[in-house]
Design an enzyme around this catalytic site. Structure first.
Site, PDB file in Angstrom:
ATOM      1  N   LYS A  36      16.928  -1.221 -23.196  1.00 46.24           N
ATOM      2  CA  LYS A  36      17.100  -1.751 -21.837  1.00 46.24           C
ATOM      3  C   LYS A  36      15.807  -1.554 -21.042  1.00 46.24           C
ATOM      4  O   LYS A  36      14.875  -0.879 -21.480  1.00 46.24           O
ATOM      5  CB  LYS A  36      18.263  -1.036 -21.143  1.00 46.24           C
ATOM      6  CG  LYS A  36      18.039   0.447 -20.887  1.00 46.24           C
ATOM      7  CD  LYS A  36      19.245   1.065 -20.194  1.00 46.24           C
ATOM      8  CE  LYS A  36      19.009   2.548 -19.931  1.00 46.24           C
ATOM      9  NZ  LYS A  36      20.147   3.181 -19.231  1.00 46.24           N
ATOM     10  N   TYR A 269      -6.992   1.996   3.102  1.00 48.73           N
ATOM     11  CA  TYR A 269      -6.081   1.800   4.241  1.00 48.73           C
ATOM     12  C   TYR A 269      -5.754   3.129   4.916  1.00 48.73           C
ATOM     13  O   TYR A 269      -5.494   4.144   4.252  1.00 48.73           O
ATOM     14  CB  TYR A 269      -4.763   1.178   3.762  1.00 48.73           C
ATOM     15  CG  TYR A 269      -4.811  -0.302   3.491  1.00 48.73           C
ATOM     16  CD1 TYR A 269      -5.235  -1.208   4.451  1.00 48.73           C
ATOM     17  CD2 TYR A 269      -4.388  -0.798   2.261  1.00 48.73           C
ATOM     18  CE1 TYR A 269      -5.254  -2.567   4.200  1.00 48.73           C
ATOM     19  CE2 TYR A 269      -4.396  -2.160   1.993  1.00 48.73           C
ATOM     20  CZ  TYR A 269      -4.830  -3.038   2.969  1.00 48.73           C
ATOM     21  OH  TYR A 269      -4.845  -4.388   2.705  1.00 48.73           O
TER      22      TYR A 269
END
Length: 376
Positions: A36, A269
């Site tokens: 999965k 940033y």
């Protein structure tokens, strides 16, 4: 290589892990590795093929969509869908010969009716909630549910399963043992109702690595199949028993722009980082869009020329800034290792998880599905 960001997967390590787990399970026990979440970030289809070549008997998936991708490439191994399947998808269970967990009668009845229409028999595995309280029928309701499903046409109870909540906490096995005893109690009762040829399964990676109980006919290893231990405690105890898993995945990118900036310069940033010396910076074209966690901002390092290059400032969507001052001669296009080995250094998935304050499962399953993956 023209890719800016990519993954490398060592096939021999995936094969080694499956063989190790098969040896632990025993020759009479089926192994159904879980593929999965894009095979825990390793790439669903190629990993499924590698696992089968290594001796996987079944494959476990989370969803119908994952099962379809496997069937579409001609893989005919038994597939167990361990996640939720919507009622609108029941026809596909029969069309693609899938096995599913079941825990309520209304759902079983609808599946039976679908089987009647298609003249096919659905194979289901009764999921018992022995204490995790996620999917599964409660212990007190399990026998009645089994009785009712057994009477339905076009459906057969092929297996009986549960899932452990704390098997990755081996230093405190009290709750695990409680769940295990609950399961041992219900197994003969259900067998008495529907037959003794049920496939019994409860083991995921941690319990397969450490807890021998002789109950399982099938095991469902997840993260261990990819070379990672479910927890540090499991790793310590498993390695003491010489159970060695081999991580298969490396995460790489390239040097982008290089520039020299003076001491006390803002980086990135928010100016969350100021240089403490004249610094040689490099941008690398990888960020949180690719699965490189934003929590790595100002945390940890990558590898350049076999040297540690600290992460400076915030990890951006597609860009990260690193300090290559101490990395020797570096030019644009040089390889950068985010996870894996370079020279004498190695960055593990567990290190990334520690820096990002998460778990190794999340680090690898968040790697962008569209990243190129090379199987070497």
């Amino acid at each position: 290589m023209n890719d800016l960001v990519w993954l490398e997967i060592k096939k021999e390590n995936l094969i080694s892990n499956i063989k190790t787990l098969k040896n632990l399970a025993g020759s009479k026990v089926l192994i159904s590795p879980c593929v999965k979440a894009n095979a825990y970030g390793h790439g669903l289809i190629e990993t499924a093929k590698i696992f089968i070549s290594a001796g996987a008997d079944w494959l476990s998936v989370n969803s119908i969509e994952e099962a379809k991708k496997i069937r579409d490439v001609g893989i005919n191994r038994p597939i167990l869908v361990i996640g939720y399947v919507a009622e609108s998808e029941l026809e596909k269970i029969l069309d693609w010969d899938l096995k599913i967990f079941i825990s309520n009668f209304d759902y079983a009845e609808k599946l039976s009716m679908t089987g009647k229409i298609k003249n096919k028999i659905a194979k289901v595995h009764l999921k018992i909630d022995t204490g995790m309280h996620r999917y599964g029928v409660l212990m007190a309701e399990a026998e009645e549910l089994a009785k009712k499903i057994k009477k339905l046409p076009h459906i057969t109870i092929e297996g009986l399963a549960t899932h452990f909540a704390t098997s990755d906490e081996p230093l405190n096995l009290s709750y695990f043992n409680r769940q295990l005893e609950n399961f041992k109690e219900i197994v003969p009762k259900i067998k008495n109702l529907v037959g003794n040829d049920l496939i019994i399964h409860c083991d995921k990676s941690a319990s397969l690595l450490l807890c021998r109980h002789g109950l399982a006919d099938l095991v469902r290893p997840g993260i261990a199949a990819y070379g990672y231990y479910p927890s540090q405690d499991v790793a310590k105890l498993a390695q003491e028993k010489n159970i060695i898993l081999r991580p298969a995945l490396s995460f790489k990118t390239k040097i982008g722009q290089i520039k020299k900036i003076p001491e006390n310069s803002c980086v990135g940033y928010g100016c969350t980082c100021y240089t403490k010396r004249p610094t040689v910076l490099a941008t690398i074209p990888v960020g949180y869009y690719d699965g490189y966690d934003r929590k790595l901002s100002n945390q940890g390092y990558v590898l350049v020329n076999g040297q540690k290059a600290p992460i400076l400032g915030r990890v951006c969507m597609n860009i990260t800034i690193i300090d290559i001052t101490d990395c020797g001669q570096v030019i644009e296009g040089d390889e950068v290792v985010l996870i894996g080995e370079q020279g004498q250094e190695n960055i593990t998935v567990e290190q990334i998880a520690n820096w990002a304050k998460t778990i190794n499962y999340e680090v690898i399953t968040r790697l962008r599905e569209s990243l190129p993956r090379y199987y070497i």
